[in-house]
Design a protein around this motif. Structure first.
Motif, short mmCIF file in Angstrom:
data_model
loop_
_atom_site.label_atom_id
_atom_site.label_comp_id
_atom_site.label_asym_id
_atom_site.label_seq_id
_atom_site.Cartn_x
_atom_site.Cartn_y
_atom_site.Cartn_z
N PHE A 151 81.08 -0.28 39.84
CA PHE A 151 80.35 -1.53 40.08
C PHE A 151 81.36 -2.59 40.46
N ASP A 152 81.12 -3.23 41.61
CA ASP A 152 82.09 -4.19 42.13
C ASP A 152 81.34 -5.43 42.63
N PRO A 153 80.95 -6.32 41.73
CA PRO A 153 80.19 -7.52 42.16
C PRO A 153 81.13 -8.55 42.80
N ASP A 154 80.51 -9.60 43.31
CA ASP A 154 81.30 -10.68 43.89
C ASP A 154 81.94 -11.56 42.81
N ARG A 168 71.54 2.61 30.68
CA ARG A 168 71.67 1.60 31.74
C ARG A 168 72.79 0.64 31.35
N LEU A 169 73.69 0.42 32.27
CA LEU A 169 74.86 -0.42 32.01
C LEU A 169 74.53 -1.89 32.28
N HIS A 170 74.82 -2.74 31.30
CA HIS A 170 74.65 -4.18 31.45
C HIS A 170 76.03 -4.82 31.55
N VAL A 171 76.20 -5.72 32.52
CA VAL A 171 77.50 -6.30 32.84
C VAL A 171 77.37 -7.82 32.82
N ALA A 172 78.14 -8.46 31.97
CA ALA A 172 78.16 -9.93 31.88
C ALA A 172 79.36 -10.46 32.67
N THR A 173 79.09 -11.41 33.58
CA THR A 173 80.14 -11.86 34.50
C THR A 173 80.42 -13.35 34.36
N GLY A 174 81.53 -13.72 34.96
CA GLY A 174 81.92 -15.11 35.00
C GLY A 174 82.21 -15.56 36.41
N GLN A 175 81.94 -16.77 36.64
CA GLN A 175 82.03 -17.52 37.89
C GLN A 175 80.64 -17.88 38.38
N GLY A 177 77.93 -16.68 36.14
CA GLY A 177 77.17 -16.59 34.91
C GLY A 177 75.96 -15.70 34.99
N ARG A 178 76.17 -14.43 35.32
CA ARG A 178 75.06 -13.50 35.47
C ARG A 178 75.20 -12.31 34.53
N VAL A 179 74.08 -11.61 34.31
CA VAL A 179 74.09 -10.29 33.69
C VAL A 179 73.40 -9.34 34.67
N TYR A 180 74.13 -8.29 35.06
CA TYR A 180 73.60 -7.26 35.95
C TYR A 180 73.21 -6.03 35.13
N ARG A 181 72.25 -5.29 35.64
CA ARG A 181 71.89 -4.00 35.06
C ARG A 181 72.02 -2.94 36.14
N ILE A 182 72.78 -1.88 35.82
CA ILE A 182 72.96 -0.75 36.74
C ILE A 182 72.30 0.45 36.09
N ASP A 183 71.27 0.99 36.73
CA ASP A 183 70.53 2.10 36.12
C ASP A 183 71.35 3.37 36.08
N ARG A 184 72.05 3.69 37.15
CA ARG A 184 72.87 4.90 37.20
C ARG A 184 74.23 4.51 37.77
N PRO A 185 75.16 4.14 36.88
CA PRO A 185 76.46 3.68 37.37
C PRO A 185 77.14 4.75 38.23
N GLY A 186 77.64 4.32 39.37
CA GLY A 186 78.34 5.21 40.29
C GLY A 186 78.88 4.42 41.45
N ALA A 189 76.03 2.75 43.26
CA ALA A 189 74.89 2.45 42.41
C ALA A 189 74.28 1.10 42.76
N ALA A 190 72.95 1.05 42.66
CA ALA A 190 72.24 -0.20 42.90
C ALA A 190 72.23 -1.01 41.61
N SER A 191 72.35 -2.33 41.75
CA SER A 191 72.35 -3.21 40.59
C SER A 191 71.22 -4.22 40.71
N ARG A 192 70.84 -4.74 39.57
CA ARG A 192 69.78 -5.74 39.51
C ARG A 192 70.25 -6.87 38.61
N VAL A 193 70.03 -8.11 39.02
CA VAL A 193 70.36 -9.27 38.20
C VAL A 193 69.23 -9.48 37.21
N VAL A 194 69.51 -9.27 35.93
CA VAL A 194 68.48 -9.46 34.91
C VAL A 194 68.63 -10.82 34.22
#
Length: 756
Positions: A151-154, A168-175, A177-186, A189-194
């Motif tokens: 997973f490589d977000p901006d 499902r992987l949840h990722v908390a980010t900075g810059q 301030g989002r939390v992403y959810r990746i159903d099948r990390p790879g 993989a497609a991510s969704r901002v939850v």
């Protein structure tokens, strides 16, 4: 600073001090006590296996065992795999280590190309994931230590990652301030901002029941709930800036409870911004409009513009902000209460406290949370009533991660320096507390050391003491004394010295219980030091000093020295009077009395002017003294604060000063008429001091200053010659007035007849 109290000594102390006084004849009359009660003072002690309760008592604490010393200065995160093996990640090298299951060296399992690894997590298949910064990316760590980006977000920072029950992987980010959810990390993989918080950072993330998550932000300190279906809501908008850590406890009575470690800057004056620093913990502030590389691009553009305009400005350093911290308990419905607040220990990590039970089971207690703090490596236990106990201390300055175990223990990761330790809740057999060094001010005789204790069956407490004459203990200090076990007081059998230190040994005796120690007092008697008269100042002739109405010995704030300083005399003027004032000091802060004496320069014996006065000034009638040069001697005595025969004195003599009570003599002025003006001559003499000022007045008009014929008034005999203005026909009076250096004045006159 330790509390320094004037207290009556114990009977044993009193007998000891009387014996010392009789032996030396130079001891102060009243003893002092070094009393330690304030929690802030107690936290400065060196503790090994001992904690401080919220009431300021010392108790045996959990045991600390080192597991890993890292070459990295910071360890930010911990994780445990299905086999119970521990992993630690950190920076500034962006590495992940697996700790040995037994003795041995930690194994490097992942070496990223980033500066920091801020988060670790395992999926249900036992695969390790690591999140890096400042290029925010999540890596799947292979067995060979290779990392594959899944997973490589901006976003520039990834602060936390966690899996839910569905992997499902949840990722908390900075810059942003989002939390992403990746159903099948790879890799693709497609991510969704939850959660799109519109905050600068989502700094903390923790799972809850039913596949939900709680997230804490950094900008406005908001607690969010993310449901399993991907919807989110605000649970609590805190008054703090940042929610640095979260943990969830399932309470039998209250249900789900969220605990949040919160930080906020101390109130300060307007202006400034930028980096916020508290002790050694740096908070990095970025905005939602930034992106990786944008800082460099904007800086380059700015420099080009500055060069084009022919000017460069040096960057100004960003002001620093001091932070304070708090621990909040929050229900899912948003009801929050602040359990604990600290301006010294900043909460950086959390873990529920799970004490072992007699039946072998373990369960969290409501409100019992372990808080990892900075900057003294303290792990604080906060209970449901908000009482805080210093549970343990570690060698690192900041406790940046806590991982609870099922046996009531906890694993702690620290930064500055990077270290992993195991904290076991069992009461150790023994722990020690070593006090700070107390400065008695001067060489002192030691009285009793006493304390208060609670001793469950089988437990014990012993104290030891040592003394020396250097601020830091060294080879010149005495050895530690034998064990003192009488809480009511035992005389310290160490050499007389200026400094003292004690050490307490708390023993459980294998009972599984801890003794409690508080209110340690060390009594001592300073050597009596002679008072010192620092200065003596004789006022000008005629100055009168009067009392302000408050005596130096009166009750008031501070000691005798403070009361002397507060008693400032009033000034007035009275011809023929003289005054002297002085300043005095006493190392023991004793009350002082003074003798005032005088002596002429051509005399050998001092004569009394006043005895036993308490003011630091004295006024007398100087007309009773013949003209001459005199000195004043002030002798200070500490007799009011010491037994008869043991008082000490100190004295100081003033600079010489003149006493001149005789006015100058103005000889009969002689006038020689020249048409309508006259030439006047006169001789002025003085028996003691030089002539200072001569002037004349015509017919009671304004005074006109005169210079002597040699142009300098510097002797006791001066001749003057002057011309009057033109005068109308008739009788005129010329008056000549003279003053000497002491201010004495005399006058003479001549009558002039101007013909018509």
């Amino acid at each position: 600073m330790p509390h320094r109290a004037r207290t009556p000594a114990l009977t044993l102390v009193f007998v000891t001090l009387l014996w010392a006084l009789a032996a030396r004849g130079a001891a102060a009359a009243s003893s002092d006590a070094w009393v330690l009660r304030q929690r802030e003072e107690l936290l400065q002690m060196k503790m090994d296996g001992v904690a401080i309760t919220g009431e300021g008592a010392f108790r045996l604490s959990a045991s600390v065992a080192p597991l890993m010393d890292s070459t990295q200065p910071n360890l930010w995160c911990l994780a445990r795999d299905a086999r119970g093996r521990l992993y630690a990640g950190g920076g500034n090298e962006g590495k992940v280590y697996r700790l040995p299951e037994a003795a041995g060296e930690p194994e490097l399992v992942f070496d990223s190309d980033q500066l920091e690894v801020h988060a670790l997590a395992f999926d249900s298949k036992g695969r390790l994931y690591a999140a890096t910064s400042p290029r925010g990316a999540v890596y799947l760590v292979g067995e060979a230590g290779m990392g594959t980006i899944v997973f490589d977000p901006d976003d520039a920072y990834i602060w936390a990652i966690a899996f839910d029950e569905k992997d499902r992987l949840h990722v908390a980010t900075g810059q942003r301030g989002r939390v992403y959810r990746i159903d099948r990390p790879g890799p693709n993989a497609a991510s969704r901002v939850v959660l799109d918080s519109r905050e600068d950072h989502i700094r903390s993330l923790t799972p809850a029941a039913g596949g939900a998550f709680y997230a804490g932000s950094d900008q406005n300190g908001i607690l969010y709930r993310i449901e399993a279906d991907g919807t989110s809501s605000v649970v609590y908008d805190s008054p703090m800036r940042e929610l640095a850590a979260l943990t969830v406890v399932q309470d039998a009575a209250q249900g789900e409870l969220i605990y949040a470690a919160a930080l906020a800057p101390m109130p300060r004056q307007r202006g400034g911004g930028g980096a916020a620093v508290s002790g050694g913990v740096t908070r990095v502030r970025v905005t939602a409009d930034d992106s990786p590389g944008s800082d460099q691009e904007q800086q380059g553009e700015g420099e080009e513009q500055a060069e084009a305009q022919g000017r460069r400005e040096a960057p100004r350093p960003a002001p620093q902000e001091a932070y304070y911290g708090a621990l909040y308990e929050v229900t899912p419905k948003g009801y929050a209460r602040k359990l604990w607040e600290s301006r010294e220990a900043l909460p950086l990590s959390l873990a529920p406290f799970v004490p072992p039970r007699q039946d072998g089971g373990a369960a969290p207690l409501r409100g019992h949370v372990l808080v990892g703090t900075g900057n003294d490596g303290r792990v604080v236990l906060v209970d449901g009533a908000g009482e805080a106990t210093d549970y343990v201390r570690v060698s690192s300055q900041q406790v940046t991660a806590l991982l609870a175990g099922g046996d009531g223990g906890v694993i702690a990761a620290g930064s500055n320096l990077g270290q992993v330790v195991s904290i076991s809740p069992g009461v150790p057999l023994e722990g020690t507390v070593t006090s700070t060094v107390h400065d008695a001010g001067f060489t002192s005789t030691w009285g009793a050391i006493s304390w208060k204790a609670d001793l469950p069956r089988g437990t014990s407490i012993a104290l030891r003491a040592r003394t020396g004459n250097t601020e830091q203990p060294d080879g010149t200090w005495s050895d530690w004394s034998q064990d003192y076990t009488e809480a009511s007081g035992t005389t310290i059998d160490r050499p007389r010295a200026r400094y003292v230190q004690w050490k307490a040994i708390l023993r459980s005796g294998g009972s599984g219980q801890s003794p409690s120690l508080k209110d340690i007092q060390v009594h001592y008697l300073q050597d009596n030091l002679p008072p010192e008269v620092a200065s003596v100042d004789v006022m000008a002739a005629g100055v009168v000093l009067g009392g302000s109405g408050e005596r130096p010995g009166d009750q008031g704030e501070g000691g005798a020295a403070a009361r002397r300083a507060q008693n400032q005399p009033r000034r007035s003027f009275e011809k023929g009077r003289r005054s002297v004032s002085w300043k005095s000091e006493d190392g023991n802060d004793d009350a002082l009395v003074y003798d005032v004496q005088f002596k002429a320069e051509d005399e050998t014996l001092w004569k009394p002017l006043a005895r036993g006065i308490q003011d630091e000034f004295h006024t007398w009638d100087a007309t009773a003294l013949p003209d001459g040069v005199y000195r004043i001697r002030i002798t200070a005595s500490d007799a009011p604060s010491n037994p008869p025969g043991s008082a000490l004195t100190g004295s100081r003599t003033s600079a010489p000063f003149d006493v001149d009570n005789t006015p100058p003599s103005v000889g009969a002025p002689q006038a020689r008429l020249q048409s309508r003006w006259a030439e006047v001559t006169v001789v002025v003499t003085d028996t003691f001091s030089p002539i200072a000022e001569v002037s004349y007045s015509l017919d009671a008009g304004e005074w006109v200053p005169l210079l002597p014929e040699d142009r300098i008034a510097d002797s006791r005999r001066e001749s003057y010659r002057f011309r009057t203005p033109e005068m109308e026909p008739g009788e005129h009076t010329v008056t000549v007035r003279a003053r000497d250096r002491a201010g004495n004045a005399a006058a003479g006159k001549v009558v002039i007849e101007v013909p018509r």
